[in-house]
Scaffold this active site. Structure first.
Site, PDB file in Angstrom:
ATOM      1  N   GLY A 691       3.184   2.782   5.789  1.00 53.64           N
ATOM      2  CA  GLY A 691       3.745   1.383   6.123  1.00 53.64           C
ATOM      3  C   GLY A 691       4.106   0.917   4.778  1.00 53.64           C
ATOM      4  N   GLU A 692       3.372   1.287   3.551  1.00 51.30           N
ATOM      5  CA  GLU A 692       3.249   0.421   2.444  1.00 51.30           C
ATOM      6  C   GLU A 692       3.894   1.325   0.939  1.00 51.30           C
ATOM      7  OE1 GLU A 692      -0.326  -2.768   3.038  1.00 51.30           O
ATOM      8  OE2 GLU A 692      -0.636  -0.595   2.767  1.00 51.30           O
TER       9      GLU A 692
END
Lengths: 736, 320, 174
Positions: A691-692
């Site tokens: 996600g990052e």
């Protein structure tokens, strides 16, 4: 089975199951609801007799509310009540707090801090009354700290010191000694923070926009002083979070307090401006980076000292050095994170806390080292991939940095880059290329999920895990469908309700691997149950399209083995592997920019990212996560900056017109390469988080491309025209 | 938003002299009403009074006050004869906003100064006599020309910058009759009364904008901004330039986001005419334009930016 | 206070007489009075595009207009374009190209794209059109510019572009 994950699961079971949906680029099951506006977000539940609350922000920067002049406002049409209760929050909770954050809303610690809630029959009435509310303060703005003050920083906690950095720098053939700065950032999720609270006796139901329900339940319960079991939170659809909704914030408790008092549902939606002013910011950073390398570019010295800020007593400090610790070699090192205190809204998690700002600075400094060495920046990185975590002697789990650098460079056409700046000009534009590594720590978090193989063969997954756009609905269903051999359209996923088992929550990129592992384990138990019926070992079980068999045997409907529903709760907790091996995700960014020789405007023309994050659970949603991260990287590099007025500390660009998140036209053609990987140390899925990762270093690639284009080395993000102008070469001069 | 009485005008005569704040597109007014920067007690909806056509007038064009920005930019006559105007409109805001915003409303667009838009702050424009918080504050977006001690705000729009370069006129209907003024004189400098953005008197209504006959030559609108789209200008330049045999024979320039009004300087236009384009000439033009320019700290960069943007536009307009 | 004139507003073909508080935005009218929450409130100031709807076929920010001003108007919202069992070509393309993540900007993106396709069909120029008087080329840059009034913080822009292009190239009605 122990809950904790202590030994790598190298069965790679999902490579041997038969359904064939894991990893597939399937459409999101929540897609049809979202594209037709039918997915309900927190403020959109239709509660009968719901009153509307609007928060009021303090007009001072520090001090105390002395009196609230309620009467004038209570006489206004529709106004029901004005609250400034001690339970109401003056700060939002940090991620994973699990208890009430700072309460007593009358104590003012930063400008525009919410201090009261006005409730009326309609939104329009409440909004105007909130503006009209007069509050008397004991104004202590004169005592407030309004500007970041690195010189007053607290001593660094647990600095990393090894070898002799100063001596190594003195002996190094090439040294880079630079200071990079990044401004504050806002999450700016598209859905403003919103809550509807309603009470049934002493039980509270909150429809909220929240990322980590199991913690949020405790935070809310503690705030209004009821047992957690009396709180139900529903957060089925979240319009973006990016850290800002990890913990509960002002609107949730204000709605709960007002609803309890008024005996009817109360909705509180923060205005866009309030979200900017009051919830959570990423700290600005000042980063002093020192690199020393030998003539071949091998790092012997690495210093990374960062200064960040937060409100007094906040334990969170932007973990700027998180990836510096393990990404590159350099045996002599000093890494220190220093925090100073300031009267600004809470600093907390904003997408990829730490690496989002630490990596671009480190990667830009590495670019400067490559220039000093006359060495290709990709090659410089490859020469500095350490065998073990420097100073810790800890091995790495699977690491695809070199593969990503090579694959990305190839796909992008890195070999066409001009080694020196100011070589390529197209009309008014200088063209350049830049790259950066990507790195982000990987975390497995405690999680539970219930999977039910129903008597009709359909599959149900239930957990309080949220989907904030990340794809939880998709990938949790895919894991269950794969493990239980059912078509994806016979699989249903219910999320974001505290009545369900406690997932990991959406934060730190851990949702997919953690809650996914809980789903996986619940399925393993169901498979074990089915295997008993076939008298075989669970891993010998073959399942596809609702049929079950053992190798060589005759497929039969799985429902033949069942007396009814089989429901199991799967659990996972981080174990020894989190400590024993360094787990992280890696990648590489390549981008081409155009810098206007006259105006200093920079446009990214194309960008390639290559990423290794373990098993890909859904190639479509994983790619989207990477794309989103790269968009954030472009925003960080070029436009995003919280601007505070140092005279009273207030945020001046508190809206989406002036806080410049990238628009469509800022975003060019983008390519994402997903590097095949299995990381058994990370989770039984062999998956890590994604996600990052796409933001972690991306802005550095843009900065490096700007240098390659026009020879201007800016060390202050974002790289807006005003900063570039001063150093641009004569626009009428051509390439050198 | 403060409560107000709402009424619909049936014709222009209802609107002229009405003791109410007029609303058409509403994109700027409602924005400010939500912030309670604007707090009218009566609103008159003028969207049903016509004035929404573009018609030929002599060799020029009459653009009705209520023609939307989108319709104006897409109008075949405008695109053919005054492409500068289309381009400038299309540089502003977003398609959604341009579908609502009107010609007259856009002329009356208020500043984006963050202190003007924040009721807590001192602002002589919003609350005369309260001071100017932008002085010494965050003033990256602010003016470098024609400022006063009372106000350093800019007019933020794009369309009017093009209209200034095109030397358009504004037709106004008032209780005492109609008048017509050059667009270049419509917006004011702040002086000691920044509360007034323009020369409209109470009760007056803009009815149309008049474009003179098309000018031959190149028409360029250049907008420098932080984002590639959907952002206010840091500096913008509107230029109409005609070159004959390598010599500039006509020049009409206007500049956006550097002053309280679309900035025009006839001396700059005059300087260019009769000259052959050169870097030295562009520098001289910029020297003249920026003679009195004054930065306020955060916007100091606008001085070199205006210089360089002017050079870019002149170079583009005079390129072979 | 004077009597506020009523407004008859047709939303997705269903008429509604609005006689309430004149301060109510078209957006809040849709979400509260009509119960159509597909249209989103992201900023309430015309800065994000999440509230985009079509009024008489043209896209606007429903947050920056008053409900009472829309007497006689026809409003089309995301619900009018298609529901889960009757998705339009654009909606389907957004799903298949993953043109969204959190989904909050999505209805606005889709309404905006639907109206944009019509604008292009009518020959409207954009800021990036090489010649504003000529025909717009339908390249990626044109679509990006024309969609720049719709922010997507999740950063799905590349996928949104792909979805829109697919629909435009197929010639399907949006």
């Amino acid at each position: 089975m122990k809950d904790s994950y202590d030994n790598p699961d190298e069965r790679n079971l999902l490579d041997h199951t038969r359904q064939g949906v894991i990893g597939q680029p399937l459409d999101r099951p929540d897609g049809p609801l979202k594209v037709s506006g039918q997915a309900p977000y927190a403020a959109e539940y239709d509660r009968p007799d719901c009153a509307e609350g609007v928060l009021v922000g303090a007009t001072i920067s520090k001090g105390r509310v002395r009196a609230i002049n309620r009467d004038a406002v209570l006489g206004m049409p529709g106004v029901l009540a004005v609250f400034s209760a001690p339970e109401m929050l003056r700060r939002a909770a940090q991620g994973g707090a699990g208890e009430a954050p700072m309460q007593d809303v009358r104590q003012v610690e930063f400008p525009l801090q919410p201090v009261a809630l006005v409730v009326a029959e309609t939104f329009e009435q409440a909004t105007h009354a909130a503006k009209a509310l007069k509050i008397d303060y004991d104004d202590q703005t004169g005592k407030a700290v309004l500007m970041p003050s690195p010189d007053k920083a607290e001593p660094a906690k647990d600095p990393v010191e090894s070898g002799d950095l100063d001596a190594a720098l003195k002996d190094a053939a090439h040294v880079v000694d630079v200071t990079y700065t990044t401004p504050g950032h806002a999450s700016a999720a598209m859905e403003p923070h919103a809550a509807i609270a309603e009470w049934d006796g002493d039980r509270l139901t909150l429809h909220g926009s929240l990322q980590m329900v199991k913690y949020n339940v405790k935070e809310l319960a503690d705030s209004v002083d009821i047992p957690p079991e009396n709180v139900r939170i529903v957060s089925a659809y979240v319009g973006g979070g990016f850290g800002s909704k990890l913990g509960i914030s002002h609107e949730a408790v204000a709605a709960a307090v007002a609803s309890r008092q008024l005996g009817r549902p109360v909705r509180v939606v923060m205005t866009r401006q309030q979200v900017f002013q009051a919830v959570m910011r990423r700290s600005e950073t000042v980063q002093h980076i020192r690199l020393g390398a030998d003539a071949d570019g091998r790092l012997s010295a690495l210093g990374h000292e960062a200064f960040v800020s937060n409100l007094p007593e906040e334990s969170f400090s932007e973990p700027v050095l998180q990836a510096t610790e393990f990404l590159y070699g350099g045996e002599n090192r000093r890494l220190a994170l220093n925090i100073s205190r300031i009267n600004r809204l809470t600093a907390g998690s904003v997408r990829a806390p730490g690496e989002a700002v630490g990596m671009p600075a480190l990667e830009a400094a590495m670019d400067e080292l490559a220039v000093a060495l006359h060495l290709d920046p990709v090659e410089l990185r490859k020469r500095n991939v350490p065998d073990e975590v420097p100073g810790q002697g800890k091995p790495y789990s699977s690491r695809k940095l070199v593969e990503a650098l090579d694959a990305g460079a190839r796909a992008f056409g890195w070999d066409r880059r001009m080694p020196l700046p100011c070589q390529r000009r197209e009309g008014e534009w200088w063209i350049g290329m830049g790259m950066a590594s990507a790195a982000r720590v990987n975390i497995l978090a405690k999680a539970e999920a219930r999977v039910t193989l129903r008597a009709d063969g359909t599959v149900l997954v239930e957990t309080d895990q949220t989907d904030i756009g990340t794809g939880s609905y998709a990938i949790l269903g895919q894991i269950a469908a794969e493990m239980l051999g059912q078509p994806i359209d016979r699989t249903t996923v219910h999320l974001g309700d505290s009545l369900f088992p406690q997932g990991a929550g959406s934060g730190g990129s851990w949702a997919a691997s953690s809650t996914g592992s809980a789903v996986f384990r619940a399925c393993e138990e169901i498979r074990a149950e089915l295997a008993r019926g076939l008298n075989c070992a669970p891993d010998d079980l073959q399942l596809r399209d609702g049929m079950v068999w053992v190798e060589g045997g005759e497929p039969r409907p799985v429902t033949d083995l069942m007396d009814g529903d089989i429901a199991r709760v799967g659990r996972i907790e981080p174990g020894e592997l989190m400590e024993k091996v360094k787990q992280a995700t890696y990648g590489a960014f390549f981008c081409e920019v155009a810098v206007n020789a006259f105006t200093g405007e920079t446009r990214v023309r194309r960008m390639t990212g290559a990423f290794g994050f373990g098993r890909v659970l859904n190639a479509k949603t994983a790619r989207s996560q990477c794309l989103g991260g790269m968009v954030w990287g472009i925003g960080m590099a070029l436009t995003e900056e919280l601007q505070f007025d140092d005279r009273d500390g207030h945020l001046t660009n508190h809206d989406l017109a002036e806080y410049h998140v990238p628009v469509h036209r800022d975003i060019p053609e983008m390519e994402v390469l997903l590097i095949e990987e299995r990381d058994a140390a990370a989770s039984p899925l062999q998956a890590k988080g994604v996600g990052e990762l796409g933001i972690c270093g991306a802005a550095g690639a843009v900065a490096n491309a700007i240098y390659n284009a026009c020879g201007v080395r800016l060390r202050d993000f974002p790289m807006t025209p005003d900063k570039l102008l001063a150093e641009l070469p004569d626009p009428f001069a051509g390439p050198t | 938003m403060k409560a107000f009485d709402y009424a619909r005008a049936a014709s222009l005569s209802d609107a002229v002299g009405a003791p109410a704040c007029l609303i058409a597109g509403g994109t700027n007014l409602l924005d400010l009403m939500k912030l309670e920067v604007e707090t009218p007690s009566a609103l008159m909806d003028i969207t049903r009074i016509g004035l929404n056509e573009i018609t030929a007038e002599g060799d020029g064009l009459r653009i009705g006050a209520l023609v939307t920005n989108a319709a104006c930019a897409a109008d075949p006559q405008v695109r053919q004869g005054w492409p500068l105007l289309s381009r400038a409109i299309l540089a502003g805001a977003s398609p959604q906003l341009r579908n609502k915003a009107t010609t007259a409303g856009n002329l009356c667009q208020r500043t984006r100064c963050s202190y003007f838009m924040d009721n807590r702050s001192a602002c002589n424009k919003r609350r005369p006599g309260s001071g100017c918080a932008a002085l010494g504050g965050i003033n990256r977006n602010h003016a470098i020309l024609g400022t006063s001690d009372a106000c350093i705000a800019t007019y933020p729009g794009d369309m009017a910058v093009a209209l200034a370069a095109l030397d358009a006129q504004v037709k106004i209907e008032g209780p005492g009759g109609s008048r017509r003024i050059p667009l270049r004189e419509f917006h004011r400098l702040p002086g000691d009364d920044p509360s007034r953005d323009n020369v409209l008197q109470p009760g007056e209504v803009i009815t149309s904008v008049l474009l003179p006959a098309p000018v031959e030559g190149r028409q360029i609108y250049r907008k420098v901004r932080d984002r590639a789209s959907y952002a206010f200008a840091l500096v913008s330049v509107a230029a109409v330039l005609r070159i004959e045999d390598g010599t500039i024979v006509q020049a009409q320039l206007a500049f956006g986001s550097i002053a309280h009004k679309p900035w025009t300087d006839p001396r700059v236009d005059t300087l260019l005419v009769g000259e052959r384009p050169s870097k030295a000439l562009f520098d001289k033009a910029a020297d003249l334009l920026l003679e009195g320019a004054q930065g306020q700290g955060g916007n100091d960069f606008k001085i070199p930016l205006a210089r360089r943007t002017l050079a870019a536009v002149l170079a583009e307009a005079t390129a072979e | 206070m004077a009597q506020t004139p009523a407004a008859r507003i047709a939303v997705n073909g269903v008429s509604h007489d609005y006689k309430g508080d004149p301060r109510r935005s078209l957006l809040d009218f849709l979400r509260r009075d009509f119960g159509l929450t597909g249209t989103k409130k992201g900023c309430d100031h015309g800065q994000c595009g999440a509230c985009t709807v079509m009024v008489n076929g043209r896209r606007i920010n429903s947050c920056l207009t008053l409900a009472v001003m829309h007497d006689g108007d026809e409003v089309t919202t995301i619900e009018g374009l298609g529901m889960p069992d009757s998705l339009s070509a654009l909606q389907k393309a957004f799903v298949s190209h993953d043109g969204f993540q959190c989904g909050y900007c999505t209805p606005g993106q889709i309404c905006s794209a639907a109206a944009m396709i019509e604008e292009i069909r009518e020959g409207w120029p954009s800021f990036v059109s090489v010649d504003v008087a000529g025909h717009a080329r339908l390249d990626d840059e044109e679509i990006r510019e024309r969609m720049s009034g719709n922010l997507c913080r999740c950063g799905a822009y590349a996928n949104i572009l792909a979805a829109i292009k697919e629909v435009m190239e197929s010639g399907a009605t949006s």
